[in-house]
Motif scaffolding. Structure first.
Motif, PDB file in Angstrom:
ATOM      1  N   ALA A  97       0.829  -1.208   0.000  1.00 26.56           N
ATOM      2  CA  ALA A  97       0.000   0.000   0.000  1.00 26.56           C
ATOM      3  C   ALA A  97       0.864   1.258   0.000  1.00 26.56           C
ATOM      4  N   ILE A  98       1.931   1.258   0.789  1.00 26.96           N
ATOM      5  CA  ILE A  98       2.789   2.442   0.863  1.00 26.96           C
ATOM      6  C   ILE A  98       3.455   2.711  -0.480  1.00 26.96           C
ATOM      7  N   LEU A  99       4.008   1.667  -1.088  1.00 31.01           N
ATOM      8  CA  LEU A  99       4.706   1.855  -2.354  1.00 31.01           C
ATOM      9  C   LEU A  99       3.760   2.263  -3.479  1.00 31.01           C
ATOM     10  N   VAL A 100       2.601   1.616  -3.531  1.00 27.20           N
ATOM     11  CA  VAL A 100       1.631   1.959  -4.581  1.00 27.20           C
ATOM     12  C   VAL A 100       1.178   3.405  -4.442  1.00 27.20           C
ATOM     13  N   CYS A 101       0.860   3.829  -3.240  1.00 26.77           N
ATOM     14  CA  CYS A 101       0.431   5.220  -3.019  1.00 26.77           C
ATOM     15  C   CYS A 101       1.550   6.196  -3.374  1.00 26.77           C
ATOM     16  N   PHE A 102       2.768   5.858  -3.003  1.00 26.65           N
ATOM     17  CA  PHE A 102       3.913   6.714  -3.286  1.00 26.65           C
ATOM     18  C   PHE A 102       4.121   6.877  -4.798  1.00 26.65           C
ATOM     19  N   ILE A 103       4.114   5.769  -5.524  1.00 25.34           N
ATOM     20  CA  ILE A 103       4.363   5.801  -6.967  1.00 25.34           C
ATOM     21  C   ILE A 103       3.242   6.528  -7.696  1.00 25.34           C
TER      22      ILE A 103
END
Length: 438
Positions: free
Chosen positions: A353-359
């Motif tokens: 979730a963190i990486l997807v939101c960041f990207i």
């Protein structure tokens, strides 16, 4: 960085910037050399950044994601009671971190060298130049049957060029046709930006046109559906944007030359183009040709989702999916064929979730800024074209990770974070022009 005076900072910047250019140029063809220069670049960039990695607010998601990945590795190492641990080495979880945590740092450390539009434009052109060996390897692989692997420096630099199997495409210097196609798709929008830029002189346009033709043919020769889809999508986005709003005479002689050159190449292969295309598309897309496959990609994704839901918070550990699939289905697949599912199954949903939101935050903010600045009269301005190409290249590379996991090739993962770093700088670029430290 108060202990650096301005002259010292400029000197360090020049060294880091030159090292960064070399790392980009050698990235595709000599990744070990590229990594050496990238480390120098990142060390210098770490000192040149106004804030350190941990106080830069934009890095907070990466810090949280990295910490969660480490916690996941600790859990799978010391508290894993599942039967699959007998078949899976927990050190793979720690090794898997090399695909992420060092690149989080690279993302931040290289930003001083992508700060201005002209920096990103030059970076794009160096990516094009560094892709010439890829094109060379693809054509010698296909037309001259130069099969590898070719290795120098005791295996530090390897051009794979695996023998082409029936119904498979060229790999060139990469290990897999999908990796080759992914790299060529990164280059494709930059080639179009270079060609259509009003500031490009005629001789440069001719060279760029030649590279456009070669890149298109090489992409086709990979026989990668993922590559074909990315090529088609980026072409549609680019051409629809340009043709709708401005004079684009160049396009009308670009297309016929590309078609004519392609026909010439295929005729020399003694192939019927129509038959070749028909047979290839039938093999790739007809359901009748998948009846003997042990498991479909949709089935792989479904199984991966089931595993993620069984251990949603900390995951199963990096590289665990092949073991889990083999134990449960007696089928071996090297990965989930989806980067985001791979993250979820390896390190849990919080990391995902963190990486997807960041990207996607970076992509959406970049898109919004480009649309806001994209006035009709500026559509062929050099900076606008290359910023647009940078975004398109990033989008196509990320979309391709939904259908395969080229990211685990170090060259693809590095270019992935270079593109994101450029977009991040574009988002926070100040409207007023600043003095360039160069």
């Amino acid at each position: 960085m108060s202990f650096f005076n301005d002259k010292t900072k400029i000197n360090y910047f020049k060294i880091g910037n030159f090292s960064f250019k070399l790392s980009i140029f050698f990235l595709a063809s000599a990744p070990f050399i590229s990594l050496f220069f990238l480390l120098i670049t990142s060390l210098i960039g770490s000192f040149l950044n106004e804030k350190n990695f941990f106080t830069e607010k934009f890095n907070l998601p990466l810090i949280l994601c990295g910490l969660w990945m480490i916690i996941s590795c600790l859990f799978t190492t010391f508290f894993n009671n599942y039967e699959y641990k007998e078949y899976w080495d927990n050190t793979l979880s720690w090794i898997g971190l090399l695909n992420w945590i060092p690149l989080f740092w690279f993302f931040w450390a290289i930003q001083p060298f992508l700060k201005f539009p002209k920096d990103r434009e030059l970076c794009a052109k160096i990516i094009i130049a560094g892709s010439i060996p890829v094109l060379f390897s693809c054509f010698t692989h296909h037309f001259l049957d130069w099969n590898g692997p070719y290795s120098i420096f005791n295996g530090l630099i390897i051009w794979y060029q695996k023998p082409i199997l029936p119904d498979h495409g060229v790999t060139g210097l990469f290990n897999n046709p999908n990796y080759t196609g992914s790299w060529l798709n990164v280059v494709w929008p930059f080639l179009l930006a270079s060609f259509f830029s009003k500031s490009t002189n005629k001789s440069s346009k001719i060279i760029t046109l030649f590279l456009i033709i070669l890149n298109s043919i090489a992409l086709f020769l990979t026989l990668s559906r993922n590559a074909w889809f990315g090529y088609s999508l980026s072409s549609i986005i680019t051409f629809s944007t340009l043709i709708s709003y401005s004079n684009i005479n160049s396009f009308f002689y670009l297309l016929p030359i590309a078609i004519a050159f392609s026909i010439y190449c295929f005729n020399n292969l003694n192939l019927s183009i129509l038959d070749f295309l028909t047979n290839k598309f039938y093999r790739e897309f007809s359901p009748n040709n998948y009846t003997n496959i042990d498991i479909t990609r949709l089935n792989i994704w479904s199984i991966a989702i089931d595993f993620i839901l069984q251990k949603p918070f900390l995951g199963w550990g990096s590289a665990s999916f092949p073991v889990l699939l083999s134990i449960n289905s007696d089928i071996w697949k090297g990965h989930t064929h989806n980067l985001f599912l791979e993250i979820g199954i390896s390190y849990g949903l919080p990391s995902l979730a963190i990486l997807v939101c960041f990207i996607f935050f970076i992509l959406l903010k970049s898109f919004a800024k480009i649309i806001k600045k994209y006035e009709i009269k500026n559509r062929f301005a050099k900076e606008t074209l290359f910023e647009n190409a940078w975004l398109i290249s990033s989008i196509i590379l990320i979309i391709s990770q939904f259908f395969d996991v080229q990211y685990f090739d170090g060259r693809i993962s590095i270019i992935f974070w270079i593109l994101l770093a450029g977009l991040k700088n574009y988002i926070f670029e100040k409207p007023k022009k600043e003095l360039d430290p160069q």
